[in-house]
Motif scaffolding. Sequence first.
Motif, PDB file in Angstrom:
ATOM      1  N   VAL A  16       0.842  -1.192   0.000  1.00 47.00           N
ATOM      2  CA  VAL A  16       0.000   0.000   0.000  1.00 47.00           C
ATOM      3  C   VAL A  16       0.879   1.245   0.000  1.00 47.00           C
ATOM      4  O   VAL A  16       1.732   1.414   0.880  1.00 47.00           O
ATOM      5  CB  VAL A  16      -0.937   0.033   1.228  1.00 47.00           C
ATOM      6  N   ASP A  17       0.668   2.110  -0.984  1.00 48.13           N
ATOM      7  CA  ASP A  17       1.416   3.366  -1.096  1.00 48.13           C
ATOM      8  C   ASP A  17       0.768   4.407  -0.194  1.00 48.13           C
ATOM      9  O   ASP A  17      -0.361   4.833  -0.455  1.00 48.13           O
ATOM     10  CB  ASP A  17       1.406   3.844  -2.549  1.00 48.13           C
ATOM     11  N   PRO A  18       1.427   4.877   0.868  1.00 47.71           N
ATOM     12  CA  PRO A  18       0.801   5.865   1.758  1.00 47.71           C
ATOM     13  C   PRO A  18       0.672   7.246   1.144  1.00 47.71           C
ATOM     14  O   PRO A  18       0.079   8.136   1.759  1.00 47.71           O
ATOM     15  CB  PRO A  18       1.751   5.886   2.968  1.00 47.71           C
ATOM     16  N   ARG A  19       1.166   7.433  -0.071  1.00 52.29           N
ATOM     17  CA  ARG A  19       0.943   8.710  -0.768  1.00 52.29           C
ATOM     18  C   ARG A  19      -0.441   8.748  -1.412  1.00 52.29           C
ATOM     19  O   ARG A  19      -0.917   9.812  -1.797  1.00 52.29           O
ATOM     20  CB  ARG A  19       2.029   8.907  -1.823  1.00 52.29           C
ATOM     21  N   PHE A  20      -1.049   7.581  -1.566  1.00 48.64           N
ATOM     22  CA  PHE A  20      -2.421   7.442  -2.080  1.00 48.64           C
ATOM     23  C   PHE A  20      -2.631   8.216  -3.383  1.00 48.64           C
ATOM     24  O   PHE A  20      -3.579   8.992  -3.521  1.00 48.64           O
ATOM     25  CB  PHE A  20      -3.440   7.896  -1.027  1.00 48.64           C
ATOM     26  N   GLU A  21      -1.737   7.998  -4.325  1.00 46.35           N
ATOM     27  CA  GLU A  21      -1.905   8.635  -5.633  1.00 46.35           C
ATOM     28  C   GLU A  21      -3.058   7.998  -6.406  1.00 46.35           C
ATOM     29  O   GLU A  21      -3.634   8.615  -7.302  1.00 46.35           O
ATOM     30  CB  GLU A  21      -0.595   8.541  -6.411  1.00 46.35           C
ATOM     31  N   THR A  22      -3.389   6.756  -6.059  1.00 54.37           N
ATOM     32  CA  THR A  22      -4.581   6.114  -6.617  1.00 54.37           C
ATOM     33  C   THR A  22      -5.756   6.380  -5.685  1.00 54.37           C
ATOM     34  O   THR A  22      -5.663   6.097  -4.486  1.00 54.37           O
ATOM     35  CB  THR A  22      -4.370   4.589  -6.755  1.00 54.37           C
ATOM     36  N   PRO A  23      -6.857   6.931  -6.176  1.00 48.74           N
ATOM     37  CA  PRO A  23      -7.967   7.283  -5.284  1.00 48.74           C
ATOM     38  C   PRO A  23      -8.679   6.048  -4.732  1.00 48.74           C
ATOM     39  O   PRO A  23      -8.759   5.007  -5.382  1.00 48.74           O
ATOM     40  CB  PRO A  23      -8.895   8.103  -6.187  1.00 48.74           C
ATOM     41  N   TYR A  24      -9.169   6.181  -3.516  1.00 51.86           N
ATOM     42  CA  TYR A  24      -9.986   5.166  -2.861  1.00 51.86           C
ATOM     43  C   TYR A  24     -11.314   5.805  -2.470  1.00 51.86           C
ATOM     44  O   TYR A  24     -11.391   7.021  -2.268  1.00 51.86           O
ATOM     45  CB  TYR A  24      -9.298   4.637  -1.600  1.00 51.86           C
ATOM     46  N   PRO A  25     -12.366   5.028  -2.338  1.00 54.64           N
ATOM     47  CA  PRO A  25     -13.652   5.594  -1.923  1.00 54.64           C
ATOM     48  C   PRO A  25     -13.590   6.098  -0.488  1.00 54.64           C
ATOM     49  O   PRO A  25     -12.770   5.623   0.308  1.00 54.64           O
ATOM     50  CB  PRO A  25     -14.627   4.420  -2.067  1.00 54.64           C
ATOM     51  N   PRO A  26     -14.442   7.055  -0.124  1.00 57.47           N
ATOM     52  CA  PRO A  26     -14.475   7.570   1.258  1.00 57.47           C
ATOM     53  C   PRO A  26     -14.736   6.442   2.260  1.00 57.47           C
ATOM     54  O   PRO A  26     -15.462   5.486   1.970  1.00 57.47           O
ATOM     55  CB  PRO A  26     -15.629   8.573   1.236  1.00 57.47           C
ATOM     56  N   SER A  27     -14.137   6.566   3.432  1.00 56.26           N
ATOM     57  CA  SER A  27     -14.275   5.534   4.448  1.00 56.26           C
ATOM     58  C   SER A  27     -13.930   6.117   5.808  1.00 56.26           C
ATOM     59  O   SER A  27     -13.469   7.259   5.923  1.00 56.26           O
ATOM     60  CB  SER A  27     -13.367   4.339   4.130  1.00 56.26           C
ATOM     61  N   THR A  28     -14.140   5.346   6.845  1.00 54.13           N
ATOM     62  CA  THR A  28     -13.730   5.718   8.195  1.00 54.13           C
ATOM     63  C   THR A  28     -12.926   4.571   8.800  1.00 54.13           C
ATOM     64  O   THR A  28     -13.011   3.426   8.350  1.00 54.13           O
ATOM     65  CB  THR A  28     -14.933   6.016   9.104  1.00 54.13           C
ATOM     66  N   GLY A  29     -12.139   4.897   9.803  1.00 51.42           N
ATOM     67  CA  GLY A  29     -11.369   3.892  10.511  1.00 51.42           C
ATOM     68  C   GLY A  29     -11.617   3.989  11.999  1.00 51.42           C
ATOM     69  O   GLY A  29     -12.695   4.424  12.429  1.00 51.42           O
ATOM     70  N   TRP A  30     -10.597   3.620  12.777  1.00 48.95           N
ATOM     71  CA  TRP A  30     -10.733   3.607  14.229  1.00 48.95           C
ATOM     72  C   TRP A  30      -9.506   4.240  14.874  1.00 48.95           C
ATOM     73  O   TRP A  30      -8.378   4.040  14.428  1.00 48.95           O
ATOM     74  CB  TRP A  30     -10.874   2.180  14.747  1.00 48.95           C
ATOM     75  N   LEU A  31      -9.754   4.997  15.930  1.00 50.32           N
ATOM     76  CA  LEU A  31      -8.685   5.490  16.780  1.00 50.32           C
ATOM     77  C   LEU A  31      -8.595   4.574  17.985  1.00 50.32           C
ATOM     78  O   LEU A  31      -9.576   4.357  18.691  1.00 50.32           O
ATOM     79  CB  LEU A  31      -8.984   6.918  17.243  1.00 50.32           C
ATOM     80  N   CYS A  32      -7.393   4.034  18.223  1.00 49.20           N
ATOM     81  CA  CYS A  32      -7.182   3.116  19.345  1.00 49.20           C
ATOM     82  C   CYS A  32      -6.004   3.607  20.179  1.00 49.20           C
ATOM     83  O   CYS A  32      -5.038   4.141  19.642  1.00 49.20           O
ATOM     84  CB  CYS A  32      -6.891   1.699  18.843  1.00 49.20           C
ATOM     85  N   ARG A  33      -6.117   3.393  21.479  1.00 45.76           N
ATOM     86  CA  ARG A  33      -4.989   3.702  22.355  1.00 45.76           C
ATOM     87  C   ARG A  33      -4.563   2.413  23.040  1.00 45.76           C
ATOM     88  O   ARG A  33      -5.156   1.996  24.037  1.00 45.76           O
ATOM     89  CB  ARG A  33      -5.340   4.761  23.387  1.00 45.76           C
ATOM     90  N   PRO A  34      -3.542   1.737  22.499  1.00 45.41           N
ATOM     91  CA  PRO A  34      -3.102   0.466  23.067  1.00 45.41           C
ATOM     92  C   PRO A  34      -2.608   0.632  24.502  1.00 45.41           C
ATOM     93  O   PRO A  34      -1.866   1.561  24.810  1.00 45.41           O
ATOM     94  CB  PRO A  34      -1.977   0.026  22.147  1.00 45.41           C
ATOM     95  N   ASP A  35      -2.993  -0.273  25.364  1.00 45.17           N
ATOM     96  CA  ASP A  35      -2.590  -0.223  26.758  1.00 45.17           C
ATOM     97  C   ASP A  35      -1.092  -0.425  26.908  1.00 45.17           C
ATOM     98  O   ASP A  35      -0.437   0.194  27.737  1.00 45.17           O
ATOM     99  CB  ASP A  35      -3.326  -1.294  27.566  1.00 45.17           C
ATOM    100  N   GLY A  36      -0.526  -1.319  26.109  1.00 47.92           N
ATOM    101  CA  GLY A  36       0.874  -1.686  26.291  1.00 47.92           C
ATOM    102  C   GLY A  36       1.863  -0.888  25.478  1.00 47.92           C
ATOM    103  O   GLY A  36       3.067  -1.068  25.630  1.00 47.92           O
TER     104      GLY A  36
END
Length: 255
Positions: free
Chosen positions: A231-251
């Motif tokens: 996966v290219d983190p520059r995202f030069e190829t478009p992806y459809p809109p989406s949502t993810g998750w914010l997590c705060r790992p305990d460890g």
Amino acid sequence: MRLLLVLLLFRLVQWLAEKVRAWRRHRKLVRQLRDLGVYGGTITADRSKSGRPAPPVPAPCREPDGPVPFGYKTAWLALRCGSPEPVISALRPGLRQSANWTTGLAAAQAQSGGWVFVSPVLDGFVLAVGDGLFALAERQDELNALAAQFSEVQYFASHRVSSSYCWARYKAGRCLRAYCTEDGRVLRNTGALTPEEQALGFGAFPAQDGQDADRQPGEEDVLDIAAAWGVDPRFETPYPPSTGWLCRPDGWKEE
């Protein structure tokens, strides 16, 4: 004269109303940031190196948006799986909440909080991004334990201030390739160059500390190998809109 006084009074009322609205917006944002765990004092007191106030971290928003490019001065994982849930479970978060790319990445790359943004599935991978993941470059046991839970795990870290650049690829829990440098020193060089690294000219990098080389790795190289592996983190190829998750790992809280 009376008309002038009325106009001045009207302008004064407008100015006071705007001040009240700005104060309310500020208080609301502070509450949201405190709930998120990324508020470390009054926003106006936090200043960047230039002396100007640093922009506040946006409060988490659930409205879907397109992937936001990242990859500079941060660390991330690419884990092959069909859902973000196994990744979230592996992170063992004490807290989690839905967030879109813009606000999720902003919180994950903030200077405090220890948050990790977990993306939806992109080309068979789920991304986990956050400054707290820098520590995995040294915590090999934790990275190995995480890699054992997925068919493939990739790790990347890039920070030009300390000239720190790392990439690693695990399959079936086994490290096939890992390379890490800091301030021109080779800290780790495990496994043979992958075909993707060879194609990108990574054979010119030093294989061991102190060795003369044609060139040193840089932040664009980290992005290039991430793109070549999955996966290219520059995202030069478009992806459809989406949502993810914010997590705060305990460890994995920041030290």
